[in-house]
Design an enzyme around this catalytic site. Sequence first.
Site, PDB file in Angstrom:
ATOM      1  N   GLU A 147      34.274   9.956  18.836  1.00 15.48           N
ATOM      2  CA  GLU A 147      34.327  11.249  18.163  1.00 15.48           C
ATOM      3  C   GLU A 147      34.501  12.278  19.468  1.00 15.48           C
ATOM      4  OE1 GLU A 147      34.858  13.333  16.077  1.00 15.48           O
ATOM      5  OE2 GLU A 147      35.046  12.147  14.194  1.00 15.48           O
ATOM      6  N   HIS A 156      30.278  13.570   6.577  1.00 19.19           N
ATOM      7  CA  HIS A 156      31.070  13.773   5.731  1.00 19.19           C
ATOM      8  C   HIS A 156      31.185  12.931   4.441  1.00 19.19           C
ATOM      9  CE1 HIS A 156      33.479  15.289   9.640  1.00 19.19           C
ATOM     10  NE2 HIS A 156      32.264  16.179   9.177  1.00 19.19           N
ATOM     11  N   ARG A 181      31.714  18.264   3.469  1.00 22.02           N
ATOM     12  CA  ARG A 181      31.476  18.142   4.813  1.00 22.02           C
ATOM     13  C   ARG A 181      30.104  18.461   5.392  1.00 22.02           C
ATOM     14  NH1 ARG A 181      35.821  16.822   7.746  1.00 22.02           N
ATOM     15  NH2 ARG A 181      35.494  18.073   9.438  1.00 22.02           N
ATOM     16  N   ARG A 187      39.398  21.348   7.823  1.00 19.17           N
ATOM     17  CA  ARG A 187      38.125  21.051   8.254  1.00 19.17           C
ATOM     18  C   ARG A 187      37.028  21.869   8.436  1.00 19.17           C
ATOM     19  NH1 ARG A 187      41.641  16.668   8.983  1.00 19.17           N
ATOM     20  NH2 ARG A 187      40.787  14.731   8.939  1.00 19.17           N
ATOM     21  N   GLU A 243      35.956  15.825  -0.319  1.00 15.34           N
ATOM     22  CA  GLU A 243      34.968  15.518   0.751  1.00 15.34           C
ATOM     23  C   GLU A 243      34.272  16.721   1.248  1.00 15.34           C
ATOM     24  OE1 GLU A 243      35.753  14.258   5.483  1.00 15.34           O
ATOM     25  OE2 GLU A 243      36.955  15.973   4.827  1.00 15.34           O
ATOM     26  N   GLU A 284      28.266  10.264  11.600  1.00 16.22           N
ATOM     27  CA  GLU A 284      28.489  10.244  13.025  1.00 16.22           C
ATOM     28  C   GLU A 284      27.201   9.955  13.723  1.00 16.22           C
ATOM     29  OE1 GLU A 284      32.294  13.346  12.881  1.00 16.22           O
ATOM     30  OE2 GLU A 284      30.130  14.239  13.102  1.00 16.22           O
ATOM     31  N   ASP A 302       0.757  -1.289   0.004  1.00 14.49           N
ATOM     32  CA  ASP A 302       0.049  -0.058   0.271  1.00 14.49           C
ATOM     33  C   ASP A 302       0.909   0.946   0.019  1.00 14.49           C
ATOM     34  OD1 ASP A 302      -1.924   2.010   0.462  1.00 14.49           O
ATOM     35  OD2 ASP A 302      -2.316   1.418   2.547  1.00 14.49           O
ATOM     36  N   GLU A 315      30.464   9.200   5.913  1.00 12.38           N
ATOM     37  CA  GLU A 315      31.082   9.148   7.219  1.00 12.38           C
ATOM     38  C   GLU A 315      29.926   9.839   8.213  1.00 12.38           C
ATOM     39  OE1 GLU A 315      35.760   9.579   6.290  1.00 12.38           O
ATOM     40  OE2 GLU A 315      34.831  11.174   7.313  1.00 12.38           O
ATOM     41  N   GLU A 371      32.297   7.113  15.754  1.00  9.79           N
ATOM     42  CA  GLU A 371      32.110   7.099  14.074  1.00  9.79           C
ATOM     43  C   GLU A 371      32.597   5.842  13.559  1.00  9.79           C
ATOM     44  OE1 GLU A 371      34.684   9.378  10.638  1.00  9.79           O
ATOM     45  OE2 GLU A 371      33.666  10.455  12.099  1.00  9.79           O
TER      46      GLU A 371
END
Length: 484
Positions: free
Chosen positions: A222, A279, A371, A350, A369, A145, A65, A143, A230
Amino acid sequence: MSDPQVVQVRDDKKEAVHQVLERIKAQNIQFVDFRIVDLLGRQHHVTVPASEVDERTFEMGVAFDGSSLTGYRSIEESDMVMVPDPTSAFVDPFVEAPTLSLVCNIYTPEGDPYTRDPRNIARKAEAYLKETGIATTAYFGPEAEFFLFDNVQYGNSMKGAFYFIDSEEAAWNTGEPGLGYKVRVKGGYFPVAPTDTMADIRNEMCQLLERCGIRVERHHHEVATAGQGEINFRFDTLTRAADNLLLFKYIVRNVAKKHGKTATFMPKPIVGDNGSGMHTHQSLFNGDTPLFYEKGGYANLSQLALYYIGGILKHAPALTALTNPSTNSFKRLVPGYEAPVNLVFSKGNRSAAIRVPVAAVSPKAARIEFRTPDPTCNPYLAFAAMLLAGLDGIRNRIDPTEHGFGPIDKNLYELSDEEKKSIKSVPASLDEALDALEEDHAFLLAGDVFTKDVIETWIALKREEARSVNRTTHPKEYELYYDL
């Protein structure tokens, strides 16, 4: 004459189906579980006795459904079909009776792929990539977390609103009887036991991930207090990486429950400490040839990779409506908590929205990457949208260095006010992100990967979420305004 590629695909599927049916016999499987995902990213399942599963099941599928799933059909056209992907099989480690699980694609009763099926959108994105001739394969490595709490309570009603969380390793519990070794605020990165209380639980999660076919690379505590962790698993093709992420979340949640804990992928469950991001590493290949590597370029990136970065950063405000699709997402996206709010790229930095890894990177490992995303996203939609933004950058030769997107190789949070003026930021709220998506979504329509119907439905659902939060009286408002 039949297209030989079509024949090959059918032969491959036939062999995969044969292997699944043989596995059911060899492992004495008692039940087969069929899984689908709604538009928002929540999984759903139906279970069938293994004796009822045969070759026809993989052709005809299982009826369900569609009106009962968020973002799908209305009740007068609710009949839909889920057709299992035989290459997605894994034995569910949490069900007592031996059960084989299969991820499914959703079809209409007429046999057409359903345009609002997130997995169908991901598959169309991969097909479109090949049609462009730019690359044959897009790899994604998320990645995600998460936090492991010992207790969570929350409620909203006319009488009041509250939430309460607790963790045995939380910094706020130093005043309670115990054995010490609490994780300091922003002090949770890589501590050893007894400060890290979760290593055995993460080990078990990794073992089950491996048993279910997901290759694990590493795990660790982390930065945040109160059980943030992580686990990094191996990158994969776009659709398969999204499959793996949903299985990852399923395993994390159920292992936590087994140990009397509760797992959450909320981006910002704790005030005053780091939140949980996702990330997302990305790269393009043409066959076995990596397309993001060029020795001597900035961070050894190719020009094609720079164009891909330019596309993501140009469309980032709109992308956040899909990669950060909760009101809570924007409580993480604030300066000061390693949150990537600045729309620039940088090598090894970062604090940038896009980081270019440079440590221990070979040509085939060259990647970018992004982030900004977080794990509340629907990965099928988020990965497809990121790919389409990157491809738009390649097609239109959007060089990030010419559009004010960097590179900036210093701490972005320590820039002067004058320097900050030239740097664009992500939206400050879900409403702002949805505004951006309304204005900028043509890149998502390329190759008919997303349809206007999907985008309009997504925006409508998310607008209602934002309105419901905005309409709810917040406990902080009592502190600020009760005595005025």
